[in-house]
Design a protein around this motif. Structure first.
Motif, PDB file in Angstrom:
ATOM      1  N   ARG A   1      12.489  -1.445 -19.532  1.00 48.88           N
ATOM      2  CA  ARG A   1      13.471  -2.481 -19.196  1.00 48.88           C
ATOM      3  C   ARG A   1      13.072  -3.143 -17.883  1.00 48.88           C
ATOM      4  NH1 ARG A   1      16.777  -0.637 -15.134  1.00 48.88           N
ATOM      5  NH2 ARG A   1      16.790   1.612 -14.846  1.00 48.88           N
ATOM      6  N   VAL A   2      13.510  -4.360 -17.726  1.00 43.29           N
ATOM      7  CA  VAL A   2      13.275  -5.092 -16.484  1.00 43.29           C
ATOM      8  C   VAL A   2      14.275  -4.623 -15.445  1.00 43.29           C
ATOM      9  CG1 VAL A   2      13.311  -7.379 -15.412  1.00 43.29           C
ATOM     10  CG2 VAL A   2      12.321  -7.080 -17.699  1.00 43.29           C
ATOM     11  N   ASP A   3      13.789  -4.365 -14.248  1.00 39.63           N
ATOM     12  CA  ASP A   3      14.616  -3.938 -13.117  1.00 39.63           C
ATOM     13  C   ASP A   3      14.128  -4.689 -11.886  1.00 39.63           C
ATOM     14  OD1 ASP A   3      16.400  -2.452 -11.482  1.00 39.63           O
ATOM     15  OD2 ASP A   3      14.817  -1.008 -11.037  1.00 39.63           O
ATOM     16  N   GLY A   4      14.698  -5.859 -11.650  1.00 39.30           N
ATOM     17  CA  GLY A   4      14.247  -6.678 -10.526  1.00 39.30           C
ATOM     18  C   GLY A   4      12.814  -7.136 -10.735  1.00 39.30           C
TER      19      GLY A   4
ATOM     20  N   ARG B   1      10.209  -5.450 -11.300  1.00 44.39           N
ATOM     21  CA  ARG B   1       9.396  -4.419 -11.960  1.00 44.39           C
ATOM     22  C   ARG B   1       9.919  -4.150 -13.367  1.00 44.39           C
ATOM     23  NH1 ARG B   1      11.668  -3.176  -7.721  1.00 44.39           N
ATOM     24  NH2 ARG B   1      13.796  -2.494  -7.925  1.00 44.39           N
ATOM     25  N   ILE B   2       9.082  -3.483 -14.135  1.00 50.27           N
ATOM     26  CA  ILE B   2       9.461  -2.977 -15.444  1.00 50.27           C
ATOM     27  C   ILE B   2       9.401  -1.460 -15.336  1.00 50.27           C
ATOM     28  CG2 ILE B   2       8.837  -2.832 -17.884  1.00 50.27           C
ATOM     29  CD1 ILE B   2       7.556  -5.659 -17.503  1.00 50.27           C
ATOM     30  N   VAL B   3      10.471  -0.797 -15.744  1.00 51.28           N
ATOM     31  CA  VAL B   3      10.546   0.654 -15.601  1.00 51.28           C
ATOM     32  C   VAL B   3      10.653   1.328 -16.972  1.00 51.28           C
ATOM     33  CG1 VAL B   3      11.530   0.575 -13.279  1.00 51.28           C
ATOM     34  CG2 VAL B   3      13.056   0.584 -15.234  1.00 51.28           C
ATOM     35  N   TYR B   4      10.152   2.545 -17.028  1.00 53.97           N
ATOM     36  CA  TYR B   4      10.178   3.352 -18.243  1.00 53.97           C
ATOM     37  C   TYR B   4       9.905   4.791 -17.818  1.00 53.97           C
ATOM     38  CZ  TYR B   4       5.191   2.559 -17.592  1.00 53.97           C
ATOM     39  OH  TYR B   4       3.929   2.476 -17.050  1.00 53.97           O
TER      40      TYR B   4
ATOM     41  N   GLY C   1       6.826   2.888 -13.604  1.00 55.78           N
ATOM     42  CA  GLY C   1       6.935   1.471 -13.866  1.00 55.78           C
ATOM     43  C   GLY C   1       5.742   0.698 -13.359  1.00 55.78           C
TER      44      GLY C   1
ATOM     45  N   SER D   1       4.803  -3.505 -11.668  1.00 57.31           N
ATOM     46  CA  SER D   1       5.315  -4.790 -11.189  1.00 57.31           C
ATOM     47  C   SER D   1       5.205  -5.821 -12.308  1.00 57.31           C
ATOM     48  CB  SER D   1       4.506  -5.274  -9.982  1.00 57.31           C
ATOM     49  OG  SER D   1       4.620  -4.380  -8.915  1.00 57.31           O
TER      50      SER D   1
ATOM     51  N   ASP E   1       7.115  -4.187  -4.500  1.00 52.93           N
ATOM     52  CA  ASP E   1       7.915  -4.276  -5.734  1.00 52.93           C
ATOM     53  C   ASP E   1       8.547  -2.962  -6.165  1.00 52.93           C
ATOM     54  OD1 ASP E   1       7.327  -6.992  -5.976  1.00 52.93           O
ATOM     55  OD2 ASP E   1       5.664  -6.666  -7.366  1.00 52.93           O
TER      56      ASP E   1
ATOM     57  N   ALA F   1      11.128   0.266  -6.411  1.00 57.23           N
ATOM     58  CA  ALA F   1      12.538   0.609  -6.239  1.00 57.23           C
ATOM     59  C   ALA F   1      12.659   1.556  -5.043  1.00 57.23           C
ATOM     60  CB  ALA F   1      13.054   1.285  -7.503  1.00 57.23           C
TER      61      ALA F   1
END
Length: 126
Positions: A26-29, A31-34, A51, A53, A85, A87
């Motif tokens: 999912r997109v989180d600001g 970045r993409i996190v998983y 994740g 950037s 980038d 979290a």
């Protein structure tokens, strides 16, 4: 097909590809996190948040990301890292990766690369 709003087509494709490969992303600001499951080493059997950037997947899948975002509690003997980038509580690690084995999808190759990196993490000091 679920669409990811407000990101480029390449970043959206990265999210979809990672999700299809078994790592819902999912997109989180910026970045993409998983998550990946650690298959060896000091974190074996643990789900590890990670994740990339968004700026690093703008040419996905032709050009894979370079930096891997991980919690700062996950340590390595040697690594180049910064917090661009990331979290809060995360750092990103510089890791070269080339997608050369085209017999598997790019997202699966990337996940194998990240799992391999996590497997060489050192145990936390007691």
């Amino acid at each position: 097909m679920n669409e990811v709003p407000s990101v480029s087509a390449a970043a959206q494709q990265f999210v979809l590809d990672m999700t299809a490969a078994g790592a819902p992303a999912r997109v989180d600001g910026p970045r993409i996190v998983y998550e990946v499951m650690s298959v060896n080493g000091s974190h074996v059997g643990q789900a590890v948040a990670t994740g990339v950037s968004i700026s690093e997947v703008e040419s996905w899948p032709a050009v894979p990301p370079h930096w891997i975002h991980l919690p700062e509690s996950i340590r390595f003997e040697q690594t180049n890292m910064d917090t661009t980038d990331c979290a809060p509580g995360f750092v990103r690690h510089s890791r070269d990766f080339s997608y050369v084995d085209t017999s598997i999808p790019p997202a699966r190759a990337w996940l194998s690369h990240v799992r391999g990196f996590v497997s060489i993490a050192i145990a936390a000091a007691a």
